[in-house]
Design a protein around this motif. Sequence first.
Motif, PDB file in Angstrom:
ATOM      1  N   PHE A 129      -5.487  45.581   5.952  1.00 39.33           N
ATOM      2  CA  PHE A 129      -4.394  45.667   6.916  1.00 39.33           C
ATOM      3  C   PHE A 129      -4.721  46.586   8.084  1.00 39.33           C
ATOM      4  CE2 PHE A 129      -0.390  44.119   7.762  1.00 39.33           C
ATOM      5  CZ  PHE A 129       0.459  45.101   8.235  1.00 39.33           C
ATOM      6  N   THR A 130      -5.567  47.561   7.844  1.00 45.21           N
ATOM      7  CA  THR A 130      -5.964  48.441   8.949  1.00 45.21           C
ATOM      8  C   THR A 130      -7.329  48.028   9.495  1.00 45.21           C
ATOM      9  OG1 THR A 130      -6.862  49.970   7.351  1.00 45.21           O
ATOM     10  CG2 THR A 130      -4.665  50.466   8.159  1.00 45.21           C
ATOM     11  N   ALA A 131      -7.597  46.728   9.453  1.00 45.53           N
ATOM     12  CA  ALA A 131      -8.821  46.135  10.001  1.00 45.53           C
ATOM     13  C   ALA A 131     -10.065  46.798   9.462  1.00 45.53           C
ATOM     14  CB  ALA A 131      -8.814  46.151  11.507  1.00 45.53           C
ATOM     15  N   MET A 191      -5.173  36.415  26.658  1.00 46.19           N
ATOM     16  CA  MET A 191      -4.888  36.939  25.324  1.00 46.19           C
ATOM     17  C   MET A 191      -3.443  37.430  25.230  1.00 46.19           C
ATOM     18  SD  MET A 191      -7.529  36.700  23.360  1.00 46.19           S
ATOM     19  CE  MET A 191      -7.506  37.967  22.092  1.00 46.19           C
ATOM     20  N   LYS A 226     -11.796  50.225  10.707  1.00 45.20           N
ATOM     21  CA  LYS A 226     -12.380  50.466  12.029  1.00 45.20           C
ATOM     22  C   LYS A 226     -11.284  50.815  13.021  1.00 45.20           C
ATOM     23  CE  LYS A 226     -16.483  47.555  12.279  1.00 45.20           C
ATOM     24  NZ  LYS A 226     -16.964  46.312  12.884  1.00 45.20           N
ATOM     25  N   LYS A 227     -11.512  51.879  13.775  1.00 46.45           N
ATOM     26  CA  LYS A 227     -10.530  52.270  14.763  1.00 46.45           C
ATOM     27  C   LYS A 227     -10.918  51.662  16.110  1.00 46.45           C
ATOM     28  CE  LYS A 227      -7.879  56.400  15.703  1.00 46.45           C
ATOM     29  NZ  LYS A 227      -7.818  57.835  15.561  1.00 46.45           N
ATOM     30  N   ILE A 228      -9.950  51.019  16.763  1.00 44.83           N
ATOM     31  CA  ILE A 228     -10.250  50.405  18.062  1.00 44.83           C
ATOM     32  C   ILE A 228      -9.833  51.352  19.162  1.00 44.83           C
ATOM     33  CG2 ILE A 228      -9.759  48.464  19.591  1.00 44.83           C
ATOM     34  CD1 ILE A 228      -9.342  46.814  17.051  1.00 44.83           C
ATOM     35  N   GLN A 240     -11.972  49.887  24.254  1.00 39.38           N
ATOM     36  CA  GLN A 240     -12.469  48.660  23.628  1.00 39.38           C
ATOM     37  C   GLN A 240     -11.452  47.522  23.689  1.00 39.38           C
ATOM     38  OE1 GLN A 240     -13.384  50.327  19.757  1.00 39.38           O
ATOM     39  NE2 GLN A 240     -15.570  50.111  20.172  1.00 39.38           N
ATOM     40  N   ARG A 241     -10.286  47.803  24.287  1.00 41.02           N
ATOM     41  CA  ARG A 241      -9.243  46.792  24.321  1.00 41.02           C
ATOM     42  C   ARG A 241      -9.363  45.902  25.540  1.00 41.02           C
ATOM     43  NH1 ARG A 241      -4.225  48.688  21.162  1.00 41.02           N
ATOM     44  NH2 ARG A 241      -4.969  50.511  20.091  1.00 41.02           N
ATOM     45  N   GLY A 242     -10.424  46.033  26.325  1.00 39.56           N
ATOM     46  CA  GLY A 242     -10.581  45.274  27.564  1.00 39.56           C
ATOM     47  C   GLY A 242     -10.297  43.796  27.410  1.00 39.56           C
ATOM     48  N   THR A 243     -10.977  43.157  26.484  1.00 35.53           N
ATOM     49  CA  THR A 243     -10.802  41.717  26.283  1.00 35.53           C
ATOM     50  C   THR A 243      -9.387  41.394  25.831  1.00 35.53           C
ATOM     51  OG1 THR A 243     -13.101  41.707  25.585  1.00 35.53           O
ATOM     52  CG2 THR A 243     -11.859  39.697  25.223  1.00 35.53           C
ATOM     53  N   LEU A 244      -8.817  42.295  25.026  1.00 36.44           N
ATOM     54  CA  LEU A 244      -7.460  42.063  24.531  1.00 36.44           C
ATOM     55  C   LEU A 244      -6.430  42.111  25.657  1.00 36.44           C
ATOM     56  CD1 LEU A 244      -7.588  44.291  21.329  1.00 36.44           C
ATOM     57  CD2 LEU A 244      -7.841  41.829  21.456  1.00 36.44           C
ATOM     58  N   ALA A 245      -6.789  42.814  26.751  1.00 38.82           N
ATOM     59  CA  ALA A 245      -5.867  42.929  27.881  1.00 38.82           C
ATOM     60  C   ALA A 245      -5.970  41.743  28.835  1.00 38.82           C
ATOM     61  CB  ALA A 245      -6.141  44.225  28.643  1.00 38.82           C
TER      62      ALA A 245
END
Lengths: 381, 84
Positions: free
Chosen positions: B28-30, B48, B33-35, B39-44
């Motif tokens: 549940f906490t992936a 997405m 790994k802490k993001i 590292q959220r560039g693509t997610l933004a």
Amino acid sequence: MRLQLAKGARSLAVVLAVVLAVVLAIVLALPSAATADGRAATWLEVYDDDDGLNVISSQVSVRGEALDGVELSASHEVDVISAATADVISAASPRGYEENRHGLSFGAQWEIEEGTILSARFLPSWEVDYRSQAAVLGFSREWVDRRLTTSITGRLSLDEVGRSGSDEHAFKDVNTVALGLRLGWIASRYTLLQANYEPQRSKGYLSDPYRFVDILWANGNAVSADEVVPDKRIRHAMAVSVRHAFTEEWFLAGNYRFYFDSWGMTSHTGEVELQHATGWDDIVLGLSARAYRQSAADFQKSTYETMTDTLPQYRTSDKMLAESWSVLGGPRAEYSFGELAFLKDLRLAMKFEVYKQRFKGIATIKRRFAKTAALGASSEF
Amino acid sequence: MESEPVCSKSTYGGLLSVIALCACVSVFTACGKKIKSWQRGTLAHPCMTEDSRPEELFAKQHMLGARESTQGASGETGGGCGCN
């Protein structure tokens, strides 16, 4: 009466356009506007099917940060509907009809602290035979290093349904209460997951005042009776979705939704969209496809027969309550003109989709084929 | 003299429960790994983000809501029908 309503709708449309302009002016004139994030958009969509239904829908919306952490939004949509569908011709008007539907939305959201948002919206809409006033309250919060988002929304909708031209007192109430629960999860730096659950309860006049149903008597005679469906419907819808970035240019979104309700209907919906972006998002090309299947309501029949002198308690000829399946899909393109004057990012989008629907157990229609074309512009400021 | 079992059945059950719980939490906490925010560039990216084109979503749900009877869990459709 209908003429008066049409004139009233036109006057209201003018008033609403002015209200939207004033809202926009206030948003832009506020001291924080110089650094505010705002967005204005318009969307025009044309729907045309081989069942004689044509709908032109347009939307104008604006939102902007009014105060630090407080965002206001407003939108207005109009549907211009002209219809000569098979069931309308047989039941309501021999030549079909034309009418307008107007909808408004006023919203505010407040970021109480980073990652915690409280929102409220008011959504009135009206047409000659249907009026609705809905209020939505929402609360969302981010957790676990902002990777988990939980949202809860509550919606109350107070509607009135009647016949075009009928007396004001002849309108009947339909009230709906809905709850929305959502979990959003950043599974990796390339993947987003989401789960939604929405229970909904509607109570009141849920029949269609225009629709009549043929009933066959034991002696072979037929009689036409008004549609009657249960006055309560409890729905449950749940969905899971995933968004994945293969690279910084290729994106895939998928969604599956399951639905069941107290009328015995179930449905399954699957949807995918593949998008390709160049120059971050200067040009975005997409292709989407959606497949849907629903079962019939418990009381829906292709023909109603009775051996006694009493009519069946529930009776409908509504194709929306029959077993059906549909597919929808098509391409989409979006282009950014970049920064122009005070507009930060002027974008133009267009979309074309085909929609094919097939019905089972409906005498008046077996299938429907429709095309939709849409054009939209948006900009941040 | 019979030796005592190192772990009883209930202890094994408890251990398995703890391991299962840890596995669930780490998934549940992936996977732990802490993001980082950078590292959220693509997610933004707008592709997405579901909320990046609300007008389109509304128009689509409104059109489908007037043709298919089983709505819900896919965005607000507003009031009224525009159907028949």
